[in-house]
Design an enzyme around this catalytic site. Structure first.
Site, PDB file in Angstrom:
ATOM      1  N   LYS A 201      -8.648   6.392   5.705  1.00 53.41           N
ATOM      2  CA  LYS A 201      -7.423   5.714   5.261  1.00 53.41           C
ATOM      3  C   LYS A 201      -7.782   4.537   4.355  1.00 53.41           C
ATOM      4  O   LYS A 201      -8.556   3.668   4.751  1.00 53.41           O
ATOM      5  CB  LYS A 201      -6.600   5.244   6.455  1.00 53.41           C
ATOM      6  CG  LYS A 201      -5.905   6.395   7.149  1.00 53.41           C
ATOM      7  CD  LYS A 201      -4.920   5.921   8.201  1.00 53.41           C
ATOM      8  CE  LYS A 201      -4.121   7.093   8.736  1.00 53.41           C
ATOM      9  NZ  LYS A 201      -3.244   6.701   9.848  1.00 53.41           N
TER      10      LYS A 201
ATOM     11  N   SER B 178      -2.169   0.779  -4.340  1.00 53.01           N
ATOM     12  CA  SER B 178      -2.705   1.948  -3.634  1.00 53.01           C
ATOM     13  C   SER B 178      -4.035   2.363  -4.248  1.00 53.01           C
ATOM     14  O   SER B 178      -4.221   2.282  -5.460  1.00 53.01           O
ATOM     15  CB  SER B 178      -1.709   3.111  -3.748  1.00 53.01           C
ATOM     16  OG  SER B 178      -2.302   4.302  -3.282  1.00 53.01           O
ATOM     17  N   ALA B 179      -4.938   2.858  -3.383  1.00 56.35           N
ATOM     18  CA  ALA B 179      -6.206   3.411  -3.871  1.00 56.35           C
ATOM     19  C   ALA B 179      -5.994   4.785  -4.497  1.00 56.35           C
ATOM     20  O   ALA B 179      -6.889   5.327  -5.143  1.00 56.35           O
ATOM     21  CB  ALA B 179      -7.186   3.532  -2.709  1.00 56.35           C
TER      22      ALA B 179
ATOM     23  N   ASP C 120       0.882  -1.152   0.000  1.00 58.43           N
ATOM     24  CA  ASP C 120       0.000   0.000   0.000  1.00 58.43           C
ATOM     25  C   ASP C 120       0.938   1.226   0.000  1.00 58.43           C
ATOM     26  O   ASP C 120       2.135   1.083   0.313  1.00 58.43           O
ATOM     27  CB  ASP C 120      -0.851  -0.068   1.279  1.00 58.43           C
ATOM     28  CG  ASP C 120      -1.666   1.162   1.496  1.00 58.43           C
ATOM     29  OD1 ASP C 120      -2.306   1.619   0.547  1.00 58.43           O
ATOM     30  OD2 ASP C 120      -1.667   1.682   2.628  1.00 58.43           O
ATOM     31  N   LEU C 121       0.451   2.385  -0.346  1.00 57.17           N
ATOM     32  CA  LEU C 121       1.338   3.567  -0.395  1.00 57.17           C
ATOM     33  C   LEU C 121       1.162   4.451   0.844  1.00 57.17           C
ATOM     34  O   LEU C 121       2.038   4.527   1.709  1.00 57.17           O
ATOM     35  CB  LEU C 121       1.052   4.364  -1.668  1.00 57.17           C
ATOM     36  CG  LEU C 121       1.829   5.659  -1.845  1.00 57.17           C
ATOM     37  CD1 LEU C 121       3.326   5.388  -1.959  1.00 57.17           C
ATOM     38  CD2 LEU C 121       1.350   6.415  -3.080  1.00 57.17           C
ATOM     39  N   ASP C 122      -0.013   5.104   0.916  1.00 53.58           N
ATOM     40  CA  ASP C 122      -0.234   6.073   1.995  1.00 53.58           C
ATOM     41  C   ASP C 122      -0.286   5.345   3.338  1.00 53.58           C
ATOM     42  O   ASP C 122      -1.120   4.468   3.539  1.00 53.58           O
ATOM     43  CB  ASP C 122      -1.549   6.816   1.761  1.00 53.58           C
ATOM     44  CG  ASP C 122      -1.501   7.681   0.503  1.00 53.58           C
ATOM     45  OD1 ASP C 122      -0.396   8.106   0.141  1.00 53.58           O
ATOM     46  OD2 ASP C 122      -2.556   7.926  -0.096  1.00 53.58           O
TER      47      ASP C 122
ATOM     48  N   THR D  16       0.983  10.402   3.985  1.00 55.59           N
ATOM     49  CA  THR D  16       0.291  11.534   3.368  1.00 55.59           C
ATOM     50  C   THR D  16      -1.004  11.886   4.103  1.00 55.59           C
ATOM     51  O   THR D  16      -1.668  12.852   3.711  1.00 55.59           O
ATOM     52  CB  THR D  16      -0.044  11.226   1.892  1.00 55.59           C
ATOM     53  OG1 THR D  16      -0.589   9.925   1.848  1.00 55.59           O
ATOM     54  CG2 THR D  16       1.172  11.307   1.003  1.00 55.59           C
TER      55      THR D  16
ATOM     56  N   GLU E 278      -0.055  -3.290   4.616  1.00 49.55           N
ATOM     57  CA  GLU E 278      -1.160  -2.311   4.677  1.00 49.55           C
ATOM     58  C   GLU E 278      -1.234  -1.626   6.042  1.00 49.55           C
ATOM     59  O   GLU E 278      -0.866  -2.213   7.051  1.00 49.55           O
ATOM     60  CB  GLU E 278      -2.488  -3.040   4.471  1.00 49.55           C
ATOM     61  CG  GLU E 278      -3.140  -2.844   3.127  1.00 49.55           C
ATOM     62  CD  GLU E 278      -3.726  -1.456   2.874  1.00 49.55           C
ATOM     63  OE1 GLU E 278      -3.804  -0.639   3.809  1.00 49.55           O
ATOM     64  OE2 GLU E 278      -4.115  -1.192   1.738  1.00 49.55           O
ATOM     65  N   ASP E 279      -1.768  -0.402   6.043  1.00 50.52           N
ATOM     66  CA  ASP E 279      -1.956   0.326   7.311  1.00 50.52           C
ATOM     67  C   ASP E 279      -3.437   0.553   7.620  1.00 50.52           C
ATOM     68  O   ASP E 279      -3.749   1.292   8.559  1.00 50.52           O
ATOM     69  CB  ASP E 279      -1.258   1.698   7.258  1.00 50.52           C
ATOM     70  CG  ASP E 279      -2.000   2.664   6.361  1.00 50.52           C
ATOM     71  OD1 ASP E 279      -2.418   2.254   5.258  1.00 50.52           O
ATOM     72  OD2 ASP E 279      -2.183   3.821   6.768  1.00 50.52           O
TER      73      ASP E 279
ATOM     74  N   LYS F  16     -10.915  -1.132  -1.847  1.00 48.92           N
ATOM     75  CA  LYS F  16     -10.642  -1.993  -0.704  1.00 48.92           C
ATOM     76  C   LYS F  16     -11.869  -1.878   0.211  1.00 48.92           C
ATOM     77  O   LYS F  16     -12.406  -0.776   0.320  1.00 48.92           O
ATOM     78  CB  LYS F  16      -9.389  -1.510   0.037  1.00 48.92           C
ATOM     79  CG  LYS F  16      -8.128  -1.489  -0.844  1.00 48.92           C
ATOM     80  CD  LYS F  16      -6.998  -0.694  -0.197  1.00 48.92           C
ATOM     81  CE  LYS F  16      -5.801  -0.582  -1.125  1.00 48.92           C
ATOM     82  NZ  LYS F  16      -4.678   0.211  -0.586  1.00 48.92           N
TER      83      LYS F  16
HETATM   84  P1  B16 Z   1      -6.374  10.003  -4.064  1.00 44.90           P
HETATM   85  P2  B16 Z   1      -3.634   4.066   0.007  1.00 44.90           P
HETATM   86  C1  B16 Z   1      -5.446   6.025  -0.140  1.00 44.90           C
HETATM   87  O1  B16 Z   1      -4.185   5.532  -0.395  1.00 44.90           O
HETATM   88  C2  B16 Z   1      -5.475   6.937   1.078  1.00 44.90           C
HETATM   89  O2  B16 Z   1      -5.214   6.187   2.251  1.00 44.90           O
HETATM   90  C3  B16 Z   1      -6.835   7.555   1.205  1.00 44.90           C
HETATM   91  O3  B16 Z   1      -6.875   8.431   2.324  1.00 44.90           O
HETATM   92  C4  B16 Z   1      -7.168   8.329  -0.079  1.00 44.90           C
HETATM   93  O4  B16 Z   1      -8.482   8.878  -0.020  1.00 44.90           O
HETATM   94  C5  B16 Z   1      -7.065   7.362  -1.261  1.00 44.90           C
HETATM   95  O5  B16 Z   1      -5.770   6.801  -1.296  1.00 44.90           O
HETATM   96  C6  B16 Z   1      -7.344   8.039  -2.595  1.00 44.90           C
HETATM   97  O6  B16 Z   1      -6.344   8.969  -2.857  1.00 44.90           O
HETATM   98  O7  B16 Z   1      -7.394  11.054  -3.761  1.00 44.90           O
HETATM   99  O8  B16 Z   1      -4.961  10.504  -4.104  1.00 44.90           O
HETATM  100  O9  B16 Z   1      -6.728   9.216  -5.328  1.00 44.90           O
HETATM  101  O10 B16 Z   1      -3.604   4.030   1.506  1.00 44.90           O
HETATM  102  O11 B16 Z   1      -4.568   3.038  -0.646  1.00 44.90           O
HETATM  103  O12 B16 Z   1      -2.253   4.089  -0.624  1.00 44.90           O
HETATM  104 MG    MG Z   2      -2.824   3.199   3.342  1.00 45.27          MG
END
Ligand code: B16
Ligand code: MG
Length: 211
Positions: free
Chosen positions: A49, A118-119, A13-15, A21, A172-173, A148
């Protein structure tokens, strides 16, 4: 201790795993919520998240018991994203979380493939800012994936790497992300908050533990 040598691929996962972030997402969503006159705090941000952008927008509207038209919703989410992307300009290679860069180098040295699940639609730009693009063999595209806890993004990452899901370890977090990893049939490692342990096969407080 995580034994990654038992796997052919590691998917991240990224964030919250590679970089944090969440404070930048908070600042940008707070501006949107303020504009709508909706109370939005750090505990609310925790709920977002791993949740994709439009679902996050809907969460905030629900928080304020507000209904807006679909075009207005899209405009608000776009505005949040523009502000978030401005904030991302402050990200540098120093914002990679402790131990992550070394762990990625160790995986590569062992011949283990590395993927991103990552989402975030901003993920490629974030990896670029962190100077980590070359550390990843495949970045799964979230635009066609169900959010997810559906397993899609992790399955796309495994497919892109050419590795069967059962030979993947994933990090994942967020609870939704850990559920997605388990639904994909992978070994799930939770990162950060120890309460996540209940949802994973193994836990890391930080990647420093792997160095
Ligand atoms: P964006 P992850 C997620 O990333 C974030 O945790 C979540 O807070 C955010 O809304 C989502 O990405 C979408 O991000 O607006 O940049 O497309 O944890 O799946 O890496
Ligand atoms: Mg995350």
């Amino acid at each position: 201790m995580i034994d990654s040598s038992a796997y052919s691929a590691a998917i991240f996962d990224l964030d919250g795993v590679i970089t944090d972030t969440a404070p930048l997402h908070f600042q940008a969503w707070k501006a949107t919520a303020d504009k709508l006159g909706i109370e939005f705090n750090h505990a609310d941000n925790e709920q977002l998240k791993g949740v994709d952008r439009m679902a996050s927008m809907e969460f905030i509207l629900k928080l304020g018991n507000r209904k807006v038209s679909d075009p207005e919703k899209i405009a608000l989410a776009d505005e949040k994203n523009s502000y978030y992307r401005q904030l991302l300009q402050q990200l540098t290679s120093k914002d990679v979380l402790p131990g992550v860069r070394t762990y990625l180098q160790n995986l590569r040295a062992q011949g283990i493939k590395i993927g991103l699940a990552s989402a975030s639609r901003n993920a490629p730009d974030i990896l670029h800012a962190l100077q980590l693009t070359d550390s990843f063999d495949h970045i799964a595209n979230p635009s066609l994936a169900r959010s997810k806890p559906a397993p899609d993004i992790f399955l796309y990452a495994a497919y892109g790497l050419g590795v069967h899901p059962e030979n993947c370890i994933a990090f994942e977090d967020a609870v939704a992300g850990l559920k997605a990893i388990k639904a994909a049939g992978m070994f799930a490692v939770s990162v950060g908050d120890s309460t996540l342990e209940a949802h994973s096969d193994s836990h890391l407080n930080s990647f420093i533990e792997c160095c």
